[in-house]
Write a protein that holds these residues in place. Structure first.
Motif, PDB file in Angstrom:
ATOM      1  N   UNK A 173       1.696   7.263  -3.668  1.00 23.62           N
ATOM      2  CA  UNK A 173       2.820   6.181  -3.478  1.00 23.62           C
ATOM      3  C   UNK A 173       3.919   6.471  -4.350  1.00 23.62           C
ATOM      4  N   UNK A 174       3.330   6.659  -5.775  1.00 25.10           N
ATOM      5  CA  UNK A 174       4.240   6.894  -6.916  1.00 25.10           C
ATOM      6  C   UNK A 174       5.092   8.312  -6.647  1.00 25.10           C
TER       7      UNK A 174
ATOM      8  N   UNK B  62       6.682  -3.790  -7.584  1.00 24.25           N
ATOM      9  CA  UNK B  62       5.652  -4.524  -6.591  1.00 24.25           C
ATOM     10  C   UNK B  62       4.823  -3.481  -6.212  1.00 24.25           C
ATOM     11  N   UNK B  63       3.620  -3.766  -5.971  1.00 25.94           N
ATOM     12  CA  UNK B  63       2.734  -2.670  -5.409  1.00 25.94           C
ATOM     13  C   UNK B  63       1.888  -3.622  -4.261  1.00 25.94           C
ATOM     14  N   UNK B  64       1.747  -3.156  -3.273  1.00 24.27           N
ATOM     15  CA  UNK B  64       0.917  -3.678  -1.863  1.00 24.27           C
ATOM     16  C   UNK B  64       0.168  -2.752  -1.206  1.00 24.27           C
ATOM     17  N   UNK B  65      -0.665  -3.224  -0.523  1.00 26.56           N
ATOM     18  CA  UNK B  65      -1.692  -2.583   0.469  1.00 26.56           C
ATOM     19  C   UNK B  65      -1.085  -2.793   1.991  1.00 26.56           C
ATOM     20  N   UNK B  66      -0.705  -1.623   2.770  1.00 27.19           N
ATOM     21  CA  UNK B  66      -0.223  -2.011   3.919  1.00 27.19           C
ATOM     22  C   UNK B  66      -1.256  -1.713   4.726  1.00 27.19           C
TER      23      UNK B  66
ATOM     24  N   UNK C  39      -5.852   4.520   8.437  1.00 31.16           N
ATOM     25  CA  UNK C  39      -6.268   3.857   7.209  1.00 31.16           C
ATOM     26  C   UNK C  39      -5.079   3.148   6.455  1.00 31.16           C
ATOM     27  N   UNK C  40      -5.742   2.237   5.448  1.00 32.28           N
ATOM     28  CA  UNK C  40      -4.600   1.414   4.900  1.00 32.28           C
ATOM     29  C   UNK C  40      -3.828   2.469   3.690  1.00 32.28           C
ATOM     30  N   UNK C  41      -2.534   1.853   3.311  1.00 35.02           N
ATOM     31  CA  UNK C  41      -1.863   2.852   2.717  1.00 35.02           C
ATOM     32  C   UNK C  41      -1.232   1.878   1.462  1.00 35.02           C
ATOM     33  N   UNK C  42      -0.716   2.347   0.538  1.00 35.00           N
ATOM     34  CA  UNK C  42      -0.379   1.773  -0.488  1.00 35.00           C
ATOM     35  C   UNK C  42       1.285   1.913  -0.586  1.00 35.00           C
ATOM     36  N   UNK C  43       2.044   0.950  -1.035  1.00 36.82           N
ATOM     37  CA  UNK C  43       3.440   0.673  -0.907  1.00 36.82           C
ATOM     38  C   UNK C  43       3.957   0.237  -2.264  1.00 36.82           C
ATOM     39  N   UNK C  44       4.642   1.168  -2.946  1.00 39.24           N
ATOM     40  CA  UNK C  44       5.238   0.721  -4.410  1.00 39.24           C
ATOM     41  C   UNK C  44       6.871   0.583  -4.622  1.00 39.24           C
ATOM     42  N   UNK C  45       7.413  -0.219  -5.323  1.00 39.56           N
ATOM     43  CA  UNK C  45       8.556  -0.507  -5.434  1.00 39.56           C
ATOM     44  C   UNK C  45       9.002  -0.237  -7.069  1.00 39.56           C
TER      45      UNK C  45
ATOM     46  N   UNK D 152       8.109   4.025  -2.354  1.00 39.83           N
ATOM     47  CA  UNK D 152       7.311   5.164  -1.742  1.00 39.83           C
ATOM     48  C   UNK D 152       5.939   4.422  -1.285  1.00 39.83           C
ATOM     49  N   UNK D 153       5.576   5.417  -0.149  1.00 43.64           N
ATOM     50  CA  UNK D 153       4.175   4.956   0.530  1.00 43.64           C
ATOM     51  C   UNK D 153       3.371   6.198   0.325  1.00 43.64           C
TER      52      UNK D 153
END
Length: 329
Positions: free
Chosen positions: A139-140, A92-96, A100-106, A131-132
């Motif tokens: 994030x990676x 998964x990859x989401x914008x939190x 500022x906005x952040x990117x979260x990856x699983x 990771x965020x």
């Protein structure tokens, strides 16, 4: 085992390195030089698609940490036919939302170990990491940082690889020794010495056989180099037969190992040159001649530093090797 590592022609210290390693292992139980340990290298393939280069470098470093943590030799600095290779799946990859906005990856990161030359997989396991970061790359990197080098599944994977590698050397020992003999027969002595000295100490019988052959290969190497350098030194002296010619010849002779078969001729040439320049500046030639006489002392210093020399030699080998991992995942 046909892989080539393009060993440099002028590395003459590997025998002393191996001999000193054996002695050091007896004097320092539990401390083993990387050259005598099982080596597995981290390898990231092009199949890890859409993964930033910075994250790939972090992935290599993470694998090096895992391997080193589990007793593997110089994992990031050696060429080896045995590899650890990853395959990354983005679950998964989401914008939190935020300022500022952040990117979260699983991520699911699968690790594979095996013989990358013969394409034989020894085992695999997968770990999950989140990771965020302020962008996708960060994030990676954060996710990879969260993978523990002490992970039990990864430790078990490395232990499986160790057992299979020991089995490989024991099953293929005769072939490895014959391949080294073939290299030496083609005057590729450094490649032969590297191949023999890369046999891990834990293989016991194969290690001892390889050590026995190192002496003969090394002797052939220094004998050949002695003939070449002595011929060059003789030509250098005959070209001028003055102090400048003597200095050039001495520099060449100082590179010759005292244990080489033609060393008596080296001493004879030294006496000839000394007599030939006796009417010039004896002090300058005496200094050069003294260098020839002090080579035995130089050998003692080499033995003292041989472990570091062997490790540096192995780490300086080219790492541009293409491995076969087809069908591993």
């Amino acid at each position: 085992m046909k892989i080539k590592f393009n060993i440099s022609i002028l590395s003459t210290l590997i025998l002393m390195a191996c001999a000193s390693f054996t002695l050091g292992a007896q004097n320092n139980m539990g401390k083993v030089d990387d050259l005598g340990r099982i080596a597995i290298v981290p390898y990231v393939t092009d199949q890890v698609e859409n993964f930033p280069e910075i994250a790939k470098n972090n992935l290599r470093s993470k694998m090096a940490q895992i391997l080193t943590k589990n007793g593997i030799a110089g994992s990031a600095g050696f060429s080896s036919q045995f590899i650890m290779v990853p395959n990354v799946s983005v679950l998964s990859k989401d914008v939190v939302a935020g300022a500022p906005p952040k990117v979260a990856v699983n991520l699911e990161v699968a690790f594979f170990v095996g013989d990358g030359v013969n394409g034989v997989k020894y085992g695999s396991t997968a770990v999950y990491a989140k990771g965020v970061g302020s962008n996708e790359t960060k994030a990676y990197v954060a996710a990879l940082r969260n993978i523990s080098s002490s992970n039990k599944e990864l430790a078990n994977l490395v232990e499986t690889a160790k057992s299979r590698i020991v089995e490989y050397y024991n099953d293929n020992c005769d072939f490895i020794l014959k391949e080294a003999e073939s290299m030496a027969a083609q005057n590729d002595y450094d490649q032969a010495l590297y191949t023999l000295s890369s046999v891990p100490q834990v293989t016991k019988d194969c290690f001892n056989k390889a050590q026995d052959k190192i002496g003969a290969v090394y002797q052939d190497k220094i004998d050949r180099e002695c003939d070449i350098l002595l011929n060059q030194a003789t030509n250098a002296w005959n070209s001028g037969q003055d102090l400048a010619a003597a200095e050039k010849a001495a520099r060449l002779m100082n590179q010759i190992e005292p244990e080489s078969s033609c060393y008596a001729k080296v001493k004879s040439l030294s006496r000839t040159i000394k007599a030939g320049v006796k009417d010039v500046n004896n002090k300058e030639w005496a200094l050069l001649n003294k260098q020839l006489e002090s080579i035995t002392e130089i050998e003692k210093n080499r033995l003292a530093n041989s472990r570091e020399i062997a490790l540096a030699y192995a780490k300086n080998q080219p790492k541009t090797v293409t491995y076969n991992v087809r069908g591993w995942w």
